[in-house]
Design a protein around this motif. Structure first.
Motif, mmCIF file in Angstrom:
data_model
loop_
_atom_site.group_PDB
_atom_site.id
_atom_site.type_symbol
_atom_site.label_atom_id
_atom_site.label_comp_id
_atom_site.label_asym_id
_atom_site.label_seq_id
_atom_site.Cartn_x
_atom_site.Cartn_y
_atom_site.Cartn_z
ATOM 1 N N ALA A 2 24.108 -24.467 6.428
ATOM 2 C CA ALA A 2 25.055 -24.682 7.138
ATOM 3 C C ALA A 2 25.940 -23.378 7.524
ATOM 4 N N GLU A 3 26.599 -23.252 8.645
ATOM 5 C CA GLU A 3 27.408 -22.078 8.681
ATOM 6 C C GLU A 3 28.641 -22.676 8.847
ATOM 7 N N GLU A 4 29.507 -22.116 7.797
ATOM 8 C CA GLU A 4 30.844 -22.426 7.463
ATOM 9 C C GLU A 4 31.919 -22.026 8.412
ATOM 10 N N GLY A 5 32.654 -23.092 9.099
ATOM 11 C CA GLY A 5 33.613 -22.895 10.023
ATOM 12 C C GLY A 5 33.285 -22.071 11.121
ATOM 13 N N GLY A 6 32.116 -21.700 11.670
ATOM 14 C CA GLY A 6 31.661 -21.002 12.777
ATOM 15 C C GLY A 6 32.196 -19.388 12.595
ATOM 16 N N ASN A 7 32.269 -19.141 11.321
ATOM 17 C CA ASN A 7 32.707 -17.644 11.124
ATOM 18 C C ASN A 7 31.621 -16.720 10.431
ATOM 19 N N GLY A 8 30.290 -17.215 10.712
ATOM 20 C CA GLY A 8 29.230 -16.339 10.337
ATOM 21 C C GLY A 8 28.706 -16.330 9.002
ATOM 22 N N ILE A 9 29.496 -17.173 8.212
ATOM 23 C CA ILE A 9 29.058 -17.263 6.742
ATOM 24 C C ILE A 9 28.220 -18.350 6.547
ATOM 25 N N TRP A 10 27.043 -18.011 6.139
ATOM 26 C CA TRP A 10 26.000 -19.185 6.059
ATOM 27 C C TRP A 10 25.920 -19.647 4.296
ATOM 28 N N THR A 11 25.745 -20.899 4.163
ATOM 29 C CA THR A 11 25.555 -21.425 2.851
ATOM 30 C C THR A 11 24.477 -22.297 2.796
ATOM 31 N N VAL A 12 23.598 -21.669 1.856
ATOM 32 C CA VAL A 12 22.413 -22.311 1.577
ATOM 33 C C VAL A 12 22.230 -23.072 0.158
ATOM 34 N N ARG A 13 22.282 -24.574 0.237
ATOM 35 C CA ARG A 13 22.368 -25.143 -1.176
ATOM 36 C C ARG A 13 20.855 -25.564 -1.688
ATOM 37 N N MET A 14 20.383 -25.206 -2.934
ATOM 38 C CA MET A 14 19.043 -25.438 -3.372
ATOM 39 C C MET A 14 19.267 -26.351 -4.654
ATOM 40 N N LEU A 15 18.547 -27.483 -4.944
ATOM 41 C CA LEU A 15 18.837 -28.166 -6.088
ATOM 42 C C LEU A 15 17.250 -28.294 -6.730
ATOM 43 N N TYR A 16 17.383 -27.926 -8.197
ATOM 44 C CA TYR A 16 16.379 -28.114 -9.152
ATOM 45 C C TYR A 16 16.561 -28.796 -10.246
ATOM 46 N N PRO A 17 15.527 -29.805 -10.648
ATOM 47 C CA PRO A 17 15.727 -30.721 -11.706
ATOM 48 C C PRO A 17 16.090 -30.124 -13.093
ATOM 49 N N ASP A 18 15.516 -28.956 -13.120
ATOM 50 C CA ASP A 18 16.031 -28.034 -14.757
ATOM 51 C C ASP A 18 15.623 -26.682 -14.475
ATOM 52 N N ALA A 19 16.285 -26.089 -15.436
ATOM 53 C CA ALA A 19 16.326 -24.322 -15.658
ATOM 54 C C ALA A 19 14.835 -23.850 -15.347
ATOM 55 N N SER A 20 13.619 -24.656 -15.830
ATOM 56 C CA SER A 20 12.349 -24.142 -15.940
ATOM 57 C C SER A 20 11.859 -23.994 -14.392
ATOM 58 N N VAL A 21 12.283 -25.051 -13.712
ATOM 59 C CA VAL A 21 11.769 -25.039 -12.209
ATOM 60 C C VAL A 21 12.520 -23.954 -11.636
ATOM 61 N N TYR A 22 13.634 -23.785 -12.029
ATOM 62 C CA TYR A 22 14.463 -22.606 -11.147
ATOM 63 C C TYR A 22 13.855 -21.465 -11.338
ATOM 64 N N ALA A 23 13.304 -21.084 -12.838
ATOM 65 C CA ALA A 23 12.692 -19.862 -13.255
ATOM 66 C C ALA A 23 11.403 -19.824 -12.579
ATOM 67 N N GLY A 24 10.515 -20.905 -12.357
ATOM 68 C CA GLY A 24 9.461 -20.961 -11.911
ATOM 69 C C GLY A 24 9.427 -20.692 -10.485
ATOM 70 N N PHE A 25 10.200 -21.284 -9.505
ATOM 71 C CA PHE A 25 10.372 -20.984 -8.225
ATOM 72 C C PHE A 25 10.654 -19.795 -7.757
ATOM 73 N N ASN A 26 11.503 -19.126 -8.830
ATOM 74 C CA ASN A 26 12.249 -17.982 -8.193
ATOM 75 C C ASN A 26 11.769 -16.684 -9.043
ATOM 76 N N GLN A 27 10.673 -17.172 -9.634
ATOM 77 C CA GLN A 27 9.956 -16.196 -10.786
ATOM 78 C C GLN A 27 11.022 -15.236 -11.651
ATOM 79 N N SER A 28 11.820 -15.873 -12.103
ATOM 80 C CA SER A 28 13.138 -15.246 -12.826
ATOM 81 C C SER A 28 13.034 -15.657 -14.153
ATOM 82 N N ALA A 29 13.994 -15.360 -15.094
ATOM 83 C CA ALA A 29 14.386 -16.085 -16.380
ATOM 84 C C ALA A 29 15.714 -16.771 -16.417
#
Length: 201
Positions: free
Chosen positions: A86-113
């Motif tokens: 969503a764009e917050e308040g029409g001011n050009g600030i975008w917010t993306v919200r992602m949900l992961y069931p646990d840290a390992s899924v976050y790490a796998g999806f983003n290829q990070s630690a």
């Protein structure tokens, strides 16, 4: 090899000629990883497009959803969810919200630690505790491996990413690249090249 979501997003922003910044948690103004007590992870990404004359939210949303679908394909559990963009308040600030069931899924999806658990669990998982950590409340107070292992039931987050991190309880000790921000549950990690340790209640 599948590109990490963060890299795909960066490529999109560069291709669109845009620059970004990040976001925090309750007030969310900087990109933040929020670690929940139930083990889930909320990744809130904030980008400032206020100086751009054109940006395509539908294209960005489709790109992110495609990345989620590709990762989730064939999985019954451990799936990634795009909660919203969503764009917050029409001011050009975008917010993306992602949900992961646990840290390992976050790490796998983003290829990070990303590891979240107790100090004992982290050590048993093979993480090197031969580090020096600094008290978040008093930077003259430090602890080393023996001290850390003596905190076996305290919680720890281990991350390799320059990002704000919010945990569910009071932060106690951190790596040297970490700065306190906001309240005692949120910190800013400054070095994306090394593993950063955050011990909390």
């Amino acid at each position: 090899m599948r590109k990490s979501f963060a890299l795909v997003l960066a490529i999109f922003l560069l291709a669109a000629g845009m620059t970004g910044c990040g976001e925090s948690s309750p007030a969310v103004t900087e990109t933040t990883i929020e670690l929940k007590k139930d083990g889930s992870v909320v990744h809130t990404i904030v980008e400032d497009f206020s100086e751009e004359t054109y940006y395509d939210m539908a294209k960005l949303q489709a790109m992110i959803q495609t990345a989620c679908d590709a990762y989730n394909a064939g999985k019954q559990t451990g799936t990634v969810t795009l909660e919203g963009i969503a764009e917050e308040g029409g001011n050009g600030i975008w917010t993306v919200r992602m949900l992961y069931p646990d840290a390992s899924v976050y790490a796998g999806f983003n290829q990070s630690a990303l590891f979240v658990g107790t100090v004992k669990e982290a050590y048993d998982a093979g993480y090197d505790m031969d580090v020096t950590l600094v008290s978040l409340q008093d930077d003259t107070q430090t602890i080393t491996k023996d001290d850390i292992l003596g905190m076996g039931e305290k919680h720890i987050a281990i991350v390799r990413e320059a990002v704000d991190v919010r945990v569910w309880d009071k932060v106690l000790y951190v790596s040297g690249d970490v700065l306190p921000i906001g309240d005692d549950k949120t910190v800013m990690v400054g070095d994306s090249e090394v593993l950063t340790y955050i011990i909390f209640e």
